[in-house]
Design a protein around this motif. Structure first.
Motif, mmCIF file in Angstrom:
data_model
loop_
_atom_site.group_PDB
_atom_site.id
_atom_site.type_symbol
_atom_site.label_atom_id
_atom_site.label_comp_id
_atom_site.label_asym_id
_atom_site.label_seq_id
_atom_site.Cartn_x
_atom_site.Cartn_y
_atom_site.Cartn_z
ATOM 1 N N LEU A 6 0.751 -1.015 -0.008
ATOM 2 C CA LEU A 6 -0.176 0.089 -0.065
ATOM 3 C C LEU A 6 1.029 1.360 -0.091
ATOM 4 C CD1 LEU A 6 -2.416 1.891 0.286
ATOM 5 C CD2 LEU A 6 -2.515 1.268 2.681
ATOM 6 N N ILE A 7 0.715 2.033 -1.150
ATOM 7 C CA ILE A 7 1.630 2.958 -1.103
ATOM 8 C C ILE A 7 0.950 4.613 -0.924
ATOM 9 C CG2 ILE A 7 2.953 4.792 -2.777
ATOM 10 C CD1 ILE A 7 3.895 2.083 -4.164
ATOM 11 N N LEU A 8 1.329 5.146 0.091
ATOM 12 C CA LEU A 8 0.591 6.369 0.442
ATOM 13 C C LEU A 8 1.315 7.486 -0.049
ATOM 14 C CD1 LEU A 8 -0.218 5.741 4.273
ATOM 15 C CD2 LEU A 8 -1.763 5.372 2.232
ATOM 16 N N LEU A 9 0.711 8.011 -1.422
ATOM 17 C CA LEU A 9 1.268 9.156 -2.067
ATOM 18 C C LEU A 9 0.822 10.230 -1.668
ATOM 19 C CD1 LEU A 9 3.200 9.959 -4.456
ATOM 20 C CD2 LEU A 9 1.147 9.693 -5.918
ATOM 21 N N THR A 10 1.913 11.301 -1.088
ATOM 22 C CA THR A 10 1.551 12.776 -0.500
ATOM 23 C C THR A 10 2.198 13.843 -1.441
ATOM 24 O OG1 THR A 10 3.444 12.668 0.707
ATOM 25 C CG2 THR A 10 1.771 11.800 1.927
ATOM 26 N N THR A 11 1.335 14.603 -1.610
ATOM 27 C CA THR A 11 1.732 16.091 -2.301
ATOM 28 C C THR A 11 1.277 17.126 -1.715
ATOM 29 O OG1 THR A 11 -0.394 15.941 -3.390
ATOM 30 C CG2 THR A 11 1.069 14.541 -4.617
ATOM 31 N N THR A 12 1.914 18.289 -2.397
ATOM 32 C CA THR A 12 1.765 19.413 -1.849
ATOM 33 C C THR A 12 1.028 20.338 -2.628
ATOM 34 O OG1 THR A 12 2.790 21.598 -0.828
ATOM 35 C CG2 THR A 12 3.921 20.290 -2.319
ATOM 36 N N VAL A 76 -2.057 2.192 -5.066
ATOM 37 C CA VAL A 76 -1.392 3.306 -4.382
ATOM 38 C C VAL A 76 -2.586 4.359 -4.193
ATOM 39 C CG1 VAL A 76 -0.259 5.630 -5.364
ATOM 40 C CG2 VAL A 76 0.541 3.301 -6.330
ATOM 41 N N PHE A 77 -2.339 5.181 -2.983
ATOM 42 C CA PHE A 77 -3.812 6.050 -2.515
ATOM 43 C C PHE A 77 -3.046 7.472 -2.718
ATOM 44 C CE2 PHE A 77 -5.386 8.461 0.948
ATOM 45 C CZ PHE A 77 -6.718 8.448 0.345
ATOM 46 N N VAL A 96 -0.809 -3.297 13.855
ATOM 47 C CA VAL A 96 -0.338 -3.912 15.120
ATOM 48 C C VAL A 96 -1.472 -4.838 15.432
ATOM 49 C CG1 VAL A 96 -0.594 -3.519 17.477
ATOM 50 C CG2 VAL A 96 0.577 -1.852 16.072
ATOM 51 N N GLU A 97 -2.711 -4.747 15.090
ATOM 52 C CA GLU A 97 -3.895 -5.543 15.577
ATOM 53 C C GLU A 97 -3.744 -6.722 14.769
ATOM 54 O OE1 GLU A 97 -7.197 -3.398 15.396
ATOM 55 O OE2 GLU A 97 -7.051 -2.213 17.417
ATOM 56 N N GLU A 98 -3.541 -6.519 13.266
ATOM 57 C CA GLU A 98 -3.642 -7.842 12.637
ATOM 58 C C GLU A 98 -2.213 -7.999 11.858
ATOM 59 O OE1 GLU A 98 -6.732 -7.117 9.634
ATOM 60 O OE2 GLU A 98 -8.028 -6.196 11.101
ATOM 61 N N ALA A 99 -1.145 -8.038 12.604
ATOM 62 C CA ALA A 99 0.212 -8.238 12.232
ATOM 63 C C ALA A 99 0.280 -9.510 11.356
ATOM 64 C CB ALA A 99 1.204 -8.616 13.377
ATOM 65 N N GLY A 100 0.881 -9.264 10.138
ATOM 66 C CA GLY A 100 0.978 -10.348 9.054
ATOM 67 C C GLY A 100 0.027 -10.437 8.064
ATOM 68 N N ALA A 101 -1.285 -9.769 8.405
ATOM 69 C CA ALA A 101 -2.366 -9.723 7.566
ATOM 70 C C ALA A 101 -2.391 -8.611 6.647
ATOM 71 C CB ALA A 101 -3.385 -10.277 8.096
ATOM 72 N N VAL A 102 -1.803 -7.582 7.220
ATOM 73 C CA VAL A 102 -1.706 -6.036 6.592
ATOM 74 C C VAL A 102 -0.719 -5.878 5.785
ATOM 75 C CG1 VAL A 102 -1.506 -3.562 7.145
ATOM 76 C CG2 VAL A 102 -2.866 -5.168 8.530
ATOM 77 N N PRO A 103 -0.672 -5.328 4.464
ATOM 78 C CA PRO A 103 0.364 -5.126 3.493
ATOM 79 C C PRO A 103 1.420 -4.177 3.785
ATOM 80 C CG PRO A 103 -1.613 -3.941 2.724
ATOM 81 C CD PRO A 103 -1.969 -4.870 3.805
ATOM 82 N N GLU A 104 2.490 -4.523 3.117
ATOM 83 C CA GLU A 104 3.625 -3.461 3.494
ATOM 84 C C GLU A 104 3.065 -2.061 3.099
ATOM 85 O OE1 GLU A 104 8.045 -2.297 1.608
ATOM 86 O OE2 GLU A 104 7.200 -4.187 1.324
ATOM 87 N N ILE A 105 3.393 -1.030 4.063
ATOM 88 C CA ILE A 105 2.869 0.314 3.826
ATOM 89 C C ILE A 105 4.018 0.975 3.493
ATOM 90 C CG2 ILE A 105 1.734 2.295 4.826
ATOM 91 C CD1 ILE A 105 -0.128 0.300 6.575
ATOM 92 N N GLU A 106 3.951 1.929 2.532
ATOM 93 C CA GLU A 106 5.084 2.897 1.969
ATOM 94 C C GLU A 106 4.751 4.280 1.796
ATOM 95 O OE1 GLU A 106 8.260 3.847 -1.560
ATOM 96 O OE2 GLU A 106 7.138 2.041 -1.630
ATOM 97 N N LEU A 107 5.034 5.178 2.572
ATOM 98 C CA LEU A 107 4.840 6.617 2.495
ATOM 99 C C LEU A 107 5.687 7.196 1.590
ATOM 100 C CD1 LEU A 107 3.214 8.860 3.655
ATOM 101 C CD2 LEU A 107 5.093 9.513 5.143
#
Length: 330
Positions: A6-12, A76-77, A96-107
């Motif tokens: 899961l990629i969190l794409l931030t912009t200004t 990509v969000f 934390v609550e669903e360790a192992g089931a949540v995808p890798e998160i990249e900011l």
């Protein structure tokens, strides 16, 4: 098998839409899905022109949005301009609550605020205040009505500097900056000779570069004294001044005005007018008191003393002594 991401794409919003980093464009173009929760996001038209179509998802609560993004991954969000309050906390809780089931998160920052970017916000706020539907008081102000505020804010800034109060210093710098933007916004409305804060900034940039040839040109300067001398020489030629005193604002407080005049005279090496006598007159009149204060300003300059600041410091000590005698603090 590759872990979903899961990629969190931030912009200004302070940088033109479409001006994204290369990693951001790579992520967008290679993504199976691009999601956004704000249908009016300024980046959407730019993405569409580049062949990237974003799906608009419902923006409910932060936990609901976090759950949606986790279940939709890999994706990509495109972060909303307001930063999607609470989203990162909700994602961290799921991780934390669903360790192992949540995808890798990249900011992934797609664009960054450059130094001075918040000045764009100030220009926008000032424009909103002066425009129809804004603030009635701000809309009524003129250069003339704002003069007293400019003077007050400048003196409050001086006080913060002299007292070493950094929190107040930051606040007062902002108040002085506001005055510059306020006057510039009013100037935009002039029917015959309008100018904007960009024109003001452009002029001072040109002036600084012109008056610093030892930095932006090929002139050599050995020490600050030569820099100051070059500055005055360039300023005199630029403004075509006849007198060494031309350009000293008569609106300065009296002691600061005298000190500035003395500084100009000393810098020019002008000796045709003798200094005022540095002695207590037999009778203190308006004229003799003025001459004595001028003499103090002259000798103070020669001793490297800022007499205006020295008098303010003495006045503060006097105030403290009086309040202490009254049994008061501060």
């Amino acid at each position: 098998m590759e872990t979903p991401k899961l990629i969190l794409l931030t912009t200004t919003h302070r940088i033109a839409p479409g001006l994204l980093s290369w990693p951001a464009w790579e992520a967008l173009r290679s993504a199976g899905r691009v999601l956004a929760a704000d249908p009016s996001h300024p980046q959407l038209p730019a993405l569409r022109q580049a062949g990237v179509e974003a799906e608009i998802v419902e923006r409910a609560s932060a936990p609901a949005l976090a759950r949606l993004l986790v279940e939709a991954s890999p994706v990509v969000f495109l972060g909303s301009p307001d930063g999607d309050p609470g989203l990162t906390d909700a994602l961290a809780r799921l991780a934390v609550e669903e360790a192992g089931a949540v995808p890798e998160i990249e900011l992934l920052p797609g664009s960054y605020d450059l130094p001075g970017a918040r000045l764009l916000d100030l220009a926008s706020v000032m424009d909103r205040l002066r425009s129809p539907g804004g603030c009635p008081w701000d809309a009524e102000q003129t250069h003339e009505t704002l003069v007293k505020y400019l003077v007050e804010e400048a003196f409050e800034l001086v006080e913060a500097i002299e007292e070493g109060d950094r929190a107040t210093l930051r606040e007062e710098l902002g108040d002085v900056l506001l005055q510059v933007f306020f006057h510039s916004r009013i100037a935009e409305e002039h029917p015959d000779d309008p100018f904007s804060v960009d024109d003001v900034a452009g002029d001072i940039v040109e002036k600084l570069m012109y008056r610093h040839p030892h930095v932006f040109g090929d002139v050599r300067a050995e020490g600050s004294a030569q820099v100051e001398a070059n500055w005055e020489e360039l300023k005199a030629a630029e403004k075509q001044r006849d007198s060494v005193l031309d350009g000293v604002p008569a609106g300065l407080p009296a002691l600061a005005y005298a000190a500035k005049l003395v500084s100009r005279v000393r810098r020019a090496g002008f000796t045709a007018v003798p200094d005022a006598p540095y002695e207590l007159p037999g009778e203190l009149t308006a004229d003799s008191a003025g001459e004595l204060l001028l003499a103090v300003a002259q000798r103070g300059h020669d001793a490297g003393i800022d007499v205006d600041a020295a008098l303010r410091a003495a006045a503060r000590r006097y105030r403290a002594a009086v309040r202490a005698a009254e049994g008061l603090s501060g």
